[in-house]
Scaffold this active site. Structure first.
Site, PDB file in Angstrom:
ATOM      1  N   ASP A  37      25.414 120.673 -45.657  1.00 16.84           N
ATOM      2  CA  ASP A  37      24.117 120.994 -45.053  1.00 16.84           C
ATOM      3  C   ASP A  37      24.299 121.428 -43.605  1.00 16.84           C
ATOM      4  OD1 ASP A  37      21.937 118.528 -46.722  1.00 16.84           O
ATOM      5  OD2 ASP A  37      23.047 120.294 -47.410  1.00 16.84           O
ATOM      6  N   TYR A  40      25.460 124.946 -43.438  1.00 16.37           N
ATOM      7  CA  TYR A  40      24.354 125.854 -43.769  1.00 16.37           C
ATOM      8  C   TYR A  40      23.419 125.978 -42.554  1.00 16.37           C
ATOM      9  CZ  TYR A  40      20.296 127.899 -46.013  1.00 16.37           C
ATOM     10  OH  TYR A  40      19.246 128.738 -46.321  1.00 16.37           O
ATOM     11  N   ASP A  41      23.031 124.805 -42.000  1.00 16.83           N
ATOM     12  CA  ASP A  41      22.100 124.811 -40.860  1.00 16.83           C
ATOM     13  C   ASP A  41      22.658 125.615 -39.695  1.00 16.83           C
ATOM     14  OD1 ASP A  41      20.803 121.405 -41.318  1.00 16.83           O
ATOM     15  OD2 ASP A  41      20.437 123.317 -42.351  1.00 16.83           O
ATOM     16  N   LEU A  87      21.678 102.203 -54.081  1.00 18.80           N
ATOM     17  CA  LEU A  87      21.898 101.115 -55.028  1.00 18.80           C
ATOM     18  C   LEU A  87      23.325 101.184 -55.546  1.00 18.80           C
ATOM     19  CD1 LEU A  87      18.645 101.460 -57.170  1.00 18.80           C
ATOM     20  CD2 LEU A  87      19.182  99.596 -55.597  1.00 18.80           C
ATOM     21  N   LYS A 118      14.468 104.311 -63.346  1.00 19.72           N
ATOM     22  CA  LYS A 118      15.022 104.978 -62.159  1.00 19.72           C
ATOM     23  C   LYS A 118      14.609 106.454 -62.209  1.00 19.72           C
ATOM     24  CE  LYS A 118      19.204 105.379 -59.343  1.00 19.72           C
ATOM     25  NZ  LYS A 118      19.137 106.855 -59.122  1.00 19.72           N
ATOM     26  N   ARG A 139      14.702 110.546 -47.247  1.00 19.78           N
ATOM     27  CA  ARG A 139      15.704 109.503 -46.985  1.00 19.78           C
ATOM     28  C   ARG A 139      16.727 109.977 -45.963  1.00 19.78           C
ATOM     29  NH1 ARG A 139      20.644 108.251 -48.428  1.00 19.78           N
ATOM     30  NH2 ARG A 139      21.267 106.064 -48.707  1.00 19.78           N
ATOM     31  N   GLU A 173       9.556 107.579 -54.981  1.00 17.29           N
ATOM     32  CA  GLU A 173      10.277 108.784 -55.400  1.00 17.29           C
ATOM     33  C   GLU A 173       9.256 109.886 -55.677  1.00 17.29           C
ATOM     34  OE1 GLU A 173      13.434 107.851 -55.525  1.00 17.29           O
ATOM     35  OE2 GLU A 173      14.474 109.596 -56.324  1.00 17.29           O
ATOM     36  N   LYS A 313      23.135 103.192 -64.848  1.00 18.21           N
ATOM     37  CA  LYS A 313      23.028 104.652 -64.992  1.00 18.21           C
ATOM     38  C   LYS A 313      23.222 105.067 -66.446  1.00 18.21           C
ATOM     39  CE  LYS A 313      22.789 107.130 -61.923  1.00 18.21           C
ATOM     40  NZ  LYS A 313      23.179 107.700 -60.641  1.00 18.21           N
TER      41      LYS A 313
HETATM   42  N1  LIG Z   1      11.868 101.369 -59.133  1.00 18.62           N
HETATM   43  C1  LIG Z   1      12.841 101.522 -58.242  1.00 18.62           C
HETATM   44  O1  LIG Z   1      13.219 100.648 -57.499  1.00 18.62           O
HETATM   45  C2  LIG Z   1      13.482 102.858 -58.138  1.00 18.62           C
HETATM   46  C3  LIG Z   1      13.107 103.880 -59.003  1.00 18.62           C
HETATM   47  N2  LIG Z   1      13.673 105.114 -58.926  1.00 18.62           N
HETATM   48  C4  LIG Z   1      14.624 105.388 -58.026  1.00 18.62           C
HETATM   49  N3  LIG Z   1      15.181 106.641 -57.994  1.00 18.62           N
HETATM   50  C5  LIG Z   1      15.043 104.394 -57.101  1.00 18.62           C
HETATM   51  C6  LIG Z   1      16.019 104.510 -56.065  1.00 18.62           C
HETATM   52  C7  LIG Z   1      16.151 103.362 -55.376  1.00 18.62           C
HETATM   53 BR1  LIG Z   1      17.322 103.114 -53.869  1.00 18.62          BR
HETATM   54  S1  LIG Z   1      15.134 102.121 -55.937  1.00 18.62           S
HETATM   55  C8  LIG Z   1      14.468 103.144 -57.169  1.00 18.62           C
END
Ligand SMILES: NC(=O)c1cnc(N)c2cc(Br)sc12
Length: 321
Positions: A37, A40-41, A87, A118, A139, A173, A313
């Site tokens: 970034d 680019y900037d 996280l 998530k 963020r 989000e 994940k």
């Molecule tokens: N429900 C949640 O805490 C949650 C949901 N979606 C996300 N992309 C994130 C990211 C973090 Br860091 S927390 C969280």
């Protein structure tokens, strides 16, 4: 900028425009940037500087014109009141169990978990004063983000005024629903524009566009899940925090649930690993948190993430054929 002739400037402006469009393509469409970034900037500001010195070199298709005509410098920076942490990830049940075992060593007290979807979007911090939305920030690097207030104010789902006239900061989000993403890419294809690689990039590209009318036109939404300094608002668990966020008028994802142990979490994960295709938005996993704030406080944080939460994940989805 050292004195350069008009021709030298013209050559450099053409070169910079070519480079910046290529880098934008890599970032927003291919999701494979070849420059940072900062690089680019730097090139972007060199182009802005040259165009200011030689206005006759400003072409409508210059990257600096992609922001609705005015030569905007970029977003102001915003220092977050507390760091926006990331996280730790878990990729299988064993890692999830190890997370639970670590917690059991950290406290002798009983605790429960909350599981939340998530959301695959762009993290955002909203600051309300006396119930009015006064600032929205990305963020960024976790401590300093970009002031995107004017863009966020153009998302219908985000309340400009809360149900209570309080000072509060919430985090969540911003995401683009799958249907909006498909419609946007169809429209871009018809206009001969590059399409976005996925809804997350489309959301990020929209929120980070300096022209708020772009956000106005695109259907973004959001889910909120964190109150900064939550205990000051009389809540003592994640479950209660989610209830308060919802009561204030902010969108909360309804799939959250309170669970007793890791086996319950495994069941929840399996339910959404299968069912996520049917959801109207992308998720890339499950966020598992200790529910009780008293236990979260005992567990504390590492340098980059809470010890009381983990992101399970999902395997990346195969590209849709
Ligand atoms: N429900 C949640 O805490 C949650 C949901 N979606 C996300 N992309 C994130 C990211 C973090 Br860091 S927390 C969280």
């Amino acid at each position: 900028m050292k004195d350069i002739t008009f021709n030298e400037a013209r050559h450099r402006v053409d070169e910079l425009q070519e480079l910046l469009w290529q880098y934008s393509h890599e970032y927003y469409v291919l999701d494979q940037p070849s420059v940072t970034d900062e690089e680019y900037d730097q090139l972007y500001y060199e182009l802005v500087t040259l165009e200011e010195a030689f206005p006759e070199l400003i072409h409508l298709d210059s990257p600096t014109q992609a922001v609705g005509g005015q030569l905007l410098e970029g977003f102001e920076k915003v220092a977050h009141s507390t760091p926006m942490m990331s996280l730790d990830d878990a990729f299988d049940i064993e890692e999830l169990s190890a997370f639970d075992r670590r917690l059991q060593r950290l406290t002798a007290s009983a605790y429960t978990y909350t599981a939340e979807l998530k959301i695959d979007g762009l993290a955002i911090n909203l600051r309300y004063e006396e119930g009015e939305l006064v600032e929205a920030a990305t963020r960024g690097d976790g401590t300093v983000g970009e002031n995107v207030t004017e863009n966020i104010k153009r998302i219908r789902m985000i309340p400009k005024k809360l149900t209570q006239a309080i000072d509060i900061e919430v985090r969540g989000e911003i995401y683009m629903p799958k249907r909006s993403f498909l419609e946007l890419n169809q429209a871009r294809e018809l206009e001969g524009l590059e399409i976005f690689a996925n809804p997350r990039n489309a959301a990020a590209g929209t929120i980070r566009n300096l022209d708020p009318s772009v956000t106005q036109r695109r259907k973004l939404s959001g889910f909120f899940y964190t109150i900064v300094q939550a205990e000051q608002y009389g809540v003592s668990s994640q479950d209660e925090a989610l209830d308060l966020i919802e009561k204030l008028g902010l969108p909360v994802n309804q799939e959250h649930t309170q669970l007793q142990d890791i086996q319950d979490i495994v069941d929840y994960i399996e339910k959404y690993q299968e069912g996520r295709q049917a959801l109207p938005y992308d998720i890339d996993g499950i966020v598992v948190k200790v529910n009780e704030f008293s236990i979260q406080n005992q567990a504390g944080f590492t340098a980059r993430s809470p010890r009381w939460a983990v992101a399970y994940k999902f395997p990346a989805e195969e590209a849709e054929t």
